[in-house]
Design a protein around this motif. Sequence first.
Motif, PDB file in Angstrom:
ATOM      1  N   ALA A 235       0.845  -1.190   0.000  1.00 63.23           N
ATOM      2  CA  ALA A 235       0.000   0.000   0.000  1.00 63.23           C
ATOM      3  C   ALA A 235       0.885   1.246   0.000  1.00 63.23           C
ATOM      4  O   ALA A 235       1.848   1.337   0.774  1.00 63.23           O
ATOM      5  CB  ALA A 235      -0.913   0.004   1.221  1.00 63.23           C
ATOM      6  N   PRO A 236       0.606   2.221  -0.822  1.00 60.63           N
ATOM      7  CA  PRO A 236       1.454   3.425  -0.927  1.00 60.63           C
ATOM      8  C   PRO A 236       1.226   4.384   0.237  1.00 60.63           C
ATOM      9  O   PRO A 236       0.623   5.455   0.081  1.00 60.63           O
ATOM     10  CB  PRO A 236       1.019   4.040  -2.260  1.00 60.63           C
ATOM     11  N   VAL A 237       1.741   4.002   1.406  1.00 62.47           N
ATOM     12  CA  VAL A 237       1.497   4.790   2.613  1.00 62.47           C
ATOM     13  C   VAL A 237       2.778   5.370   3.203  1.00 62.47           C
ATOM     14  O   VAL A 237       2.706   6.150   4.155  1.00 62.47           O
ATOM     15  CB  VAL A 237       0.782   3.924   3.683  1.00 62.47           C
ATOM     16  N   GLN A 238       3.934   5.018   2.669  1.00 63.50           N
ATOM     17  CA  GLN A 238       5.177   5.519   3.233  1.00 63.50           C
ATOM     18  C   GLN A 238       5.509   6.895   2.650  1.00 63.50           C
ATOM     19  O   GLN A 238       5.215   7.198   1.487  1.00 63.50           O
ATOM     20  CB  GLN A 238       6.317   4.543   2.940  1.00 63.50           C
ATOM     21  N   THR A 239       6.113   7.712   3.484  1.00 64.35           N
ATOM     22  CA  THR A 239       6.504   9.051   3.044  1.00 64.35           C
ATOM     23  C   THR A 239       7.535   8.935   1.927  1.00 64.35           C
ATOM     24  O   THR A 239       8.568   8.279   2.092  1.00 64.35           O
ATOM     25  CB  THR A 239       7.090   9.854   4.214  1.00 64.35           C
ATOM     26  N   PRO A 240       7.295   9.588   0.783  1.00 66.91           N
ATOM     27  CA  PRO A 240       8.150   9.372  -0.389  1.00 66.91           C
ATOM     28  C   PRO A 240       9.394  10.250  -0.453  1.00 66.91           C
ATOM     29  O   PRO A 240      10.086  10.254  -1.485  1.00 66.91           O
ATOM     30  CB  PRO A 240       7.210   9.686  -1.549  1.00 66.91           C
ATOM     31  N   ILE A 241       9.679  10.960   0.610  1.00 63.53           N
ATOM     32  CA  ILE A 241      10.840  11.851   0.582  1.00 63.53           C
ATOM     33  C   ILE A 241      11.624  11.687   1.868  1.00 63.53           C
ATOM     34  O   ILE A 241      11.059  11.475   2.947  1.00 63.53           O
ATOM     35  CB  ILE A 241      10.403  13.329   0.407  1.00 63.53           C
ATOM     36  N   LEU A 279      11.939   8.317  -2.302  1.00 58.74           N
ATOM     37  CA  LEU A 279      11.773   6.927  -1.886  1.00 58.74           C
ATOM     38  C   LEU A 279      10.445   6.363  -2.383  1.00 58.74           C
ATOM     39  O   LEU A 279       9.442   7.098  -2.477  1.00 58.74           O
ATOM     40  CB  LEU A 279      11.815   6.827  -0.361  1.00 58.74           C
ATOM     41  N   ALA A 280      10.436   5.063  -2.682  1.00 59.54           N
ATOM     42  CA  ALA A 280       9.201   4.406  -3.093  1.00 59.54           C
ATOM     43  C   ALA A 280       8.244   4.350  -1.913  1.00 59.54           C
ATOM     44  O   ALA A 280       8.622   4.000  -0.786  1.00 59.54           O
ATOM     45  CB  ALA A 280       9.496   3.003  -3.597  1.00 59.54           C
ATOM     46  N   ALA A 281       6.991   4.690  -2.165  1.00 62.13           N
ATOM     47  CA  ALA A 281       5.987   4.707  -1.099  1.00 62.13           C
ATOM     48  C   ALA A 281       5.529   3.304  -0.729  1.00 62.13           C
ATOM     49  O   ALA A 281       4.901   3.118   0.317  1.00 62.13           O
ATOM     50  CB  ALA A 281       4.788   5.545  -1.511  1.00 62.13           C
ATOM     51  N   ALA A 282       5.851   2.307  -1.562  1.00 63.17           N
ATOM     52  CA  ALA A 282       5.477   0.915  -1.285  1.00 63.17           C
ATOM     53  C   ALA A 282       6.224   0.035  -2.267  1.00 63.17           C
ATOM     54  O   ALA A 282       6.858   0.518  -3.225  1.00 63.17           O
ATOM     55  CB  ALA A 282       3.972   0.712  -1.406  1.00 63.17           C
ATOM     56  N   SER A 283       6.172  -1.247  -2.045  1.00 59.18           N
ATOM     57  CA  SER A 283       6.797  -2.175  -2.984  1.00 59.18           C
ATOM     58  C   SER A 283       5.967  -2.265  -4.264  1.00 59.18           C
ATOM     59  O   SER A 283       4.761  -2.035  -4.259  1.00 59.18           O
ATOM     60  CB  SER A 283       6.921  -3.559  -2.358  1.00 59.18           C
ATOM     61  N   GLY A 284       6.619  -2.596  -5.339  1.00 62.28           N
ATOM     62  CA  GLY A 284       5.917  -2.692  -6.620  1.00 62.28           C
ATOM     63  C   GLY A 284       6.885  -2.819  -7.782  1.00 62.28           C
ATOM     64  O   GLY A 284       8.080  -3.091  -7.596  1.00 62.28           O
ATOM     65  N   THR A 285       6.362  -2.593  -8.970  1.00 58.65           N
ATOM     66  CA  THR A 285       7.146  -2.727 -10.200  1.00 58.65           C
ATOM     67  C   THR A 285       7.145  -1.385 -10.930  1.00 58.65           C
ATOM     68  O   THR A 285       6.092  -0.744 -11.078  1.00 58.65           O
ATOM     69  CB  THR A 285       6.542  -3.808 -11.113  1.00 58.65           C
ATOM     70  N   GLY A 296       8.096  16.531 -15.898  1.00 61.32           N
ATOM     71  CA  GLY A 296       9.555  16.465 -15.923  1.00 61.32           C
ATOM     72  C   GLY A 296       9.997  15.008 -15.854  1.00 61.32           C
ATOM     73  O   GLY A 296       9.336  14.100 -16.386  1.00 61.32           O
ATOM     74  N   ASN A 297      11.108  14.776 -15.207  1.00 61.51           N
ATOM     75  CA  ASN A 297      11.573  13.398 -15.008  1.00 61.51           C
ATOM     76  C   ASN A 297      10.649  12.737 -13.979  1.00 61.51           C
ATOM     77  O   ASN A 297      10.537  13.206 -12.844  1.00 61.51           O
ATOM     78  CB  ASN A 297      13.010  13.374 -14.520  1.00 61.51           C
ATOM     79  N   MET A 298      10.038  11.634 -14.406  1.00 63.39           N
ATOM     80  CA  MET A 298       9.002  11.018 -13.557  1.00 63.39           C
ATOM     81  C   MET A 298       9.210   9.510 -13.466  1.00 63.39           C
ATOM     82  O   MET A 298       9.676   8.872 -14.424  1.00 63.39           O
ATOM     83  CB  MET A 298       7.613  11.305 -14.133  1.00 63.39           C
ATOM     84  N   VAL A 299       8.869   8.973 -12.329  1.00 59.89           N
ATOM     85  CA  VAL A 299       8.839   7.519 -12.100  1.00 59.89           C
ATOM     86  C   VAL A 299       7.424   7.149 -11.668  1.00 59.89           C
ATOM     87  O   VAL A 299       6.844   7.799 -10.790  1.00 59.89           O
ATOM     88  CB  VAL A 299       9.859   7.078 -11.026  1.00 59.89           C
ATOM     89  N   GLU A 300       6.872   6.123 -12.313  1.00 62.97           N
ATOM     90  CA  GLU A 300       5.563   5.602 -11.909  1.00 62.97           C
ATOM     91  C   GLU A 300       5.734   4.131 -11.509  1.00 62.97           C
ATOM     92  O   GLU A 300       6.349   3.347 -12.240  1.00 62.97           O
ATOM     93  CB  GLU A 300       4.547   5.719 -13.042  1.00 62.97           C
ATOM     94  N   ILE A 301       5.186   3.773 -10.347  1.00 60.62           N
ATOM     95  CA  ILE A 301       5.316   2.413  -9.795  1.00 60.62           C
ATOM     96  C   ILE A 301       3.931   1.797  -9.662  1.00 60.62           C
ATOM     97  O   ILE A 301       3.011   2.415  -9.099  1.00 60.62           O
ATOM     98  CB  ILE A 301       6.012   2.425  -8.417  1.00 60.62           C
ATOM     99  N   ASP A 302       3.797   0.582 -10.182  1.00 57.40           N
ATOM    100  CA  ASP A 302       2.551  -0.166 -10.062  1.00 57.40           C
ATOM    101  C   ASP A 302       2.620  -1.034  -8.798  1.00 57.40           C
ATOM    102  O   ASP A 302       3.511  -1.877  -8.665  1.00 57.40           O
ATOM    103  CB  ASP A 302       2.366  -1.053 -11.299  1.00 57.40           C
ATOM    104  N   HIS A 303       1.657  -0.841  -7.895  1.00 62.06           N
ATOM    105  CA  HIS A 303       1.639  -1.581  -6.622  1.00 62.06           C
ATOM    106  C   HIS A 303       0.623  -2.719  -6.598  1.00 62.06           C
ATOM    107  O   HIS A 303       0.471  -3.390  -5.578  1.00 62.06           O
ATOM    108  CB  HIS A 303       1.331  -0.609  -5.476  1.00 62.06           C
ATOM    109  N   GLY A 304      -0.049  -2.967  -7.692  1.00 58.54           N
ATOM    110  CA  GLY A 304      -1.042  -4.028  -7.746  1.00 58.54           C
ATOM    111  C   GLY A 304      -2.377  -3.584  -7.205  1.00 58.54           C
ATOM    112  O   GLY A 304      -2.510  -2.518  -6.577  1.00 58.54           O
TER     113      GLY A 304
END
Length: 372
Positions: A235-241, A279-285, A296-304
């Motif tokens: 679950a994307p609940v962790q602080t990403p910075i 930082l990643a807010a949760a595990s994923g791909t 701008g420069n962006m990262v998108e993570i799929d968490h299921g």
Amino acid sequence: MQAGDQSITLGRQQVRVRSGRRIGAYILYMGIVTVLLVSNALTALVLYFTPEISALMRDDNSALLAAYEQRITELRLEVDRLHSRQYAQMGDMNLQMHELVQQQEVLSEQHEYVRALTQMAREMGIAQVPAATADVTAPTPPLSGDTAALAESLIAMQEDTRMALVSLSDAATLSANDILTQLRSVGIEPELAAEGVGGPFIPAQGEGLSIIDEANAVADALARYQSARHALLKAPVQTPISGTGTVTSNFGNRTDPFLKRAAFHAGIDFRASTGTPVLAAASGTVKFAGGNGGYGNMVEIDHGNGYATRYAHLSQIAVAIGQTVTGGQRIGLAGSTGRSTGPHLHFEVRRSGSAIDPTRFIAAGRALAAYL
């Protein structure tokens, strides 16, 4: 003739004797003869009956000896019975001691199992495990002949084991419930390994659950907690910075910083200087990693389960598409690329492609920090 004399005729002669003296002598003589005759008769009788008397004496002695021997035999039998009873009691005591020693070995193994479960719970992140439970050890009662003392010690060991298992089960259940409550607050309903059960708590009646049942209950509670925690890590609940994570712009409508008119902000902005780890807010791909217009420069993570997160305005990207990441892993550095007025991190949470408010997720993550 003179007075007192008598005339006795012996044959043709007539003898005159004094009546007093001669009669007394005659009686004495006859008495002696009678005594002699009686003595001789008795002697003869004794001699005649000597074998029978001897037999009678022998019979009396034999009966007496037989009575003594019978008594001695009875006493010996009683002693044998006492010895047999003593040996039987000693055998029972040895059997009881053997059984108690076996119970001690089983309880020691159960204590070790509790310690292993406790360590597993700690490693899984259960913060509510009582210290007394975590430090539980298997006491070794003295192996003496006092079976009562040993039995009491084993009962105490069994009770300690049972209480430790109950504490573990309660801690795992409460931890799982905390996670589920926070996840449900943000709309996440994870699938759990164990079926849910409930009802008011009523103290057990009778003997209650056995140690095996309580151990199984602990295993089920840990499995349920593990499922809940697995859902939490995705679950994307962790602080990403890295750092305090101060929010400078919230989710929703706001005044656009460039056009100075109302606009919708699809995420939240975190204050960050250039080069601050993102930082990643949760595990994923990693689903996307590169330039994306105003992002701008962006990262998108799929968490299921339809959830995804975006990290925009990065000065550097540290992951590649298809890479598996874990929650808290560094995926890039903060910057000011794209449509940005200065260094910061733009963070979005999306469900089925639609942006939702990340604030609730971050708040849930802070509440569940002990499990992360």
